[in-house]
Structure formats: C-alpha cells, structure tokens
Design a protein around this motif. Structure first.
Motif, PDB file in Angstrom:
ATOM      1  N   PRO A  55     -55.063-100.517  45.001  1.00  0.00           N
ATOM      2  CA  PRO A  55     -54.556 -99.935  43.746  1.00  0.00           C
ATOM      3  C   PRO A  55     -54.790-100.852  42.536  1.00  0.00           C
ATOM      4  O   PRO A  55     -54.977-100.375  41.422  1.00  0.00           O
ATOM      5  CB  PRO A  55     -53.056 -99.758  43.995  1.00  0.00           C
ATOM      6  N   LEU A  56     -54.797-102.169  42.770  1.00  0.00           N
ATOM      7  CA  LEU A  56     -55.071-103.107  41.693  1.00  0.00           C
ATOM      8  C   LEU A  56     -56.494-102.911  41.178  1.00  0.00           C
ATOM      9  O   LEU A  56     -56.734-102.976  39.977  1.00  0.00           O
ATOM     10  CB  LEU A  56     -54.874-104.553  42.166  1.00  0.00           C
TER      11      LEU A  56
ATOM     12  N   GLU B 250     -58.808-111.246  37.368  1.00  0.00           N
ATOM     13  CA  GLU B 250     -59.467-109.979  37.658  1.00  0.00           C
ATOM     14  C   GLU B 250     -60.934-110.194  38.009  1.00  0.00           C
ATOM     15  O   GLU B 250     -61.494-109.478  38.844  1.00  0.00           O
ATOM     16  CB  GLU B 250     -59.300-108.977  36.506  1.00  0.00           C
TER      17      GLU B 250
ATOM     18  N   GLU C  47     -49.752-106.427  32.312  1.00  0.00           N
ATOM     19  CA  GLU C  47     -49.095-105.188  32.736  1.00  0.00           C
ATOM     20  C   GLU C  47     -49.223-104.952  34.240  1.00  0.00           C
ATOM     21  O   GLU C  47     -48.422-104.236  34.828  1.00  0.00           O
ATOM     22  CB  GLU C  47     -49.661-103.997  31.960  1.00  0.00           C
ATOM     23  N   VAL C  48     -50.246-105.549  34.867  1.00  0.00           N
ATOM     24  CA  VAL C  48     -50.424-105.415  36.321  1.00  0.00           C
ATOM     25  C   VAL C  48     -50.189-106.739  37.039  1.00  0.00           C
ATOM     26  O   VAL C  48     -50.525-106.893  38.215  1.00  0.00           O
ATOM     27  CB  VAL C  48     -51.803-104.814  36.684  1.00  0.00           C
TER      28      VAL C  48
ATOM     29  N   GLN D 217     -59.552 -99.549  35.051  1.00  0.00           N
ATOM     30  CA  GLN D 217     -59.015 -98.859  33.869  1.00  0.00           C
ATOM     31  C   GLN D 217     -58.798 -99.837  32.719  1.00  0.00           C
ATOM     32  O   GLN D 217     -59.086 -99.523  31.559  1.00  0.00           O
ATOM     33  CB  GLN D 217     -57.719 -98.129  34.217  1.00  0.00           C
ATOM     34  N   ILE D 218     -58.307-101.025  33.032  1.00  0.00           N
ATOM     35  CA  ILE D 218     -58.094-102.044  32.002  1.00  0.00           C
ATOM     36  C   ILE D 218     -59.411-102.425  31.358  1.00  0.00           C
ATOM     37  O   ILE D 218     -59.511-102.548  30.132  1.00  0.00           O
ATOM     38  CB  ILE D 218     -57.362-103.267  32.603  1.00  0.00           C
TER      39      ILE D 218
ATOM     40  N   THR E 264     -58.227-100.192  41.008  1.00  0.00           N
ATOM     41  CA  THR E 264     -58.222 -99.029  40.120  1.00  0.00           C
ATOM     42  C   THR E 264     -57.636 -99.411  38.761  1.00  0.00           C
ATOM     43  O   THR E 264     -58.191 -99.058  37.717  1.00  0.00           O
ATOM     44  CB  THR E 264     -57.415 -97.877  40.754  1.00  0.00           C
ATOM     45  N   ALA E 265     -56.540-100.157  38.773  1.00  0.00           N
ATOM     46  CA  ALA E 265     -55.906-100.588  37.524  1.00  0.00           C
ATOM     47  C   ALA E 265     -56.829-101.509  36.723  1.00  0.00           C
ATOM     48  O   ALA E 265     -56.944-101.370  35.497  1.00  0.00           O
ATOM     49  CB  ALA E 265     -54.579-101.286  37.810  1.00  0.00           C
TER      50      ALA E 265
END
Length: 189
Positions: A112-113, A49, A41-42, A119-120, A115-116
C-alpha cells in the motif's frame, strides 16, 4: 508563462556569477520541502521513498549495495533502514552467502505504501511542472540532463565517484539525488 503576482527573490550579490546554480539551489530546496510535506503524510522522510522504489523494482539487495547505489554512507543507510523496518516496510536478514552482509527487502506490508508513493510523486510532478506544457516538460528534462552530465564530467575530472551515476557510468534517472535518497531526512554531507 509565469504568474506576475509571484515574486522570485533576487539572489545574494555573491551568487551573481552563478544565476543558474542559485536557481537550482532554490528549486531543489523548495522541491525537497514539498516532497517532505507529502511524504510525512505516509510516515516517510524525503529519500526513503527512493530507497523503497529501488527495493520494489529490484527486489532484495545487500545493504552495502544500496549504500553505493544511493551514494550514502553506512551509518545513514542503517538509520534509514531501521526506520523503515520499525514501520514494517522492510525486513533485514543476514546474507546466506556472506555473514558480514545484510539483505534488505521490501515487505508485503509495503505494497500500500508503493501506491501512496506513486500518488505522491504524481502530485509532486504536477506541483513542479504546473504551467508547463509537454514541450516545456521535455525541454526541462533535456536541460537538466545537460546540467547533470556537466556535473558528472566535473566529478570525473576530480577523480571522484559521481553520485548520480549507476555502476555502468550512466546518469541515473531516479529524480532525486542519491544522497537525498538514502538520507532518511538527514543530511549526508
């Protein structure tokens, strides 16, 4: 407490001598599948990651050091870094002290990644530990720590470097195998 409507298939008869190992295989596969779904999704592959997490925490790193840290190989790491660079999340620069080395660093565009990704990982944790209370989570972490230490001891007995050890010889706590971390969605085995 387990949901009686959820059926966990029995393992193949050849795996009867290793029920814990087969359970780990099943859980690892499902965990990676769910992680992949969330990360897509990202725009990330599973493991990218983890590479980004290391860069966010430690700052610029030599690519060769990332290969060792994440138990990867040079070609796989290069592909992962190239994908992240094309997405604008990392920058590669020549080392100022060693012409043979490349320095990898997270770009400001990766903020911003981060933060994503955080959250993931929270979503993945919730999906993984749903139905476990704090004591169950702690017991799971403790049991997995024992399993990891056992496997590290086996690796040492073989004279091989253990993938989940950092340079101090301590087990890593990254939450994913280093081979997965650097694979960029491709197998390193």
């Amino acid at each position: 407490m387990s949901d009686p409507t959820t059926h966990v298939p029995a393992g193949p008869t050849a795996a009867a001598g290793g029920p814990v190992s087969y359970a780990i295989f099943r859980v690892a596969r499902l965990h990676r599948e769910q992680a992949g779904k969330l990360l897509r999704e990202v725009g990330l592959y599973p493991g990218q990651e983890i590479l980004m997490m290391h860069l966010w925490d430690t700052g610029p790193q030599r690519q060769a050091d990332l290969v060792r840290l994440l138990d990867s190989d040079a070609a796989t790491m290069t592909r992962a870094v190239q994908r992240l660079e094309r997405a604008g999340f990392v920058r590669r620069t020549p080392s100022p002290t060693d012409r043979r080395s490349t320095i990898i660093e997270a770009t400001p565009a990766s903020a911003p990644l981060r933060t994503a990704v955080e959250q993931i990982w929270e979503q993945l944790e919730q999906a993984t530990t749903g139905g476990l209370d704090a004591a169950g989570c702690a017991a799971t972490i403790e049991a997995l720590g024992v399993v990891e230490r056992n496997l590290i001891a086996v690796c040492r007995g073989d004279g091989r470097a253990c993938p989940s050890e950092d340079s101090s010889g301590e087990a890593s706590s990254s939450g994913a195998s280093p081979a997965e971390a650097s694979s960029g969605g491709e197998s390193t085995s």
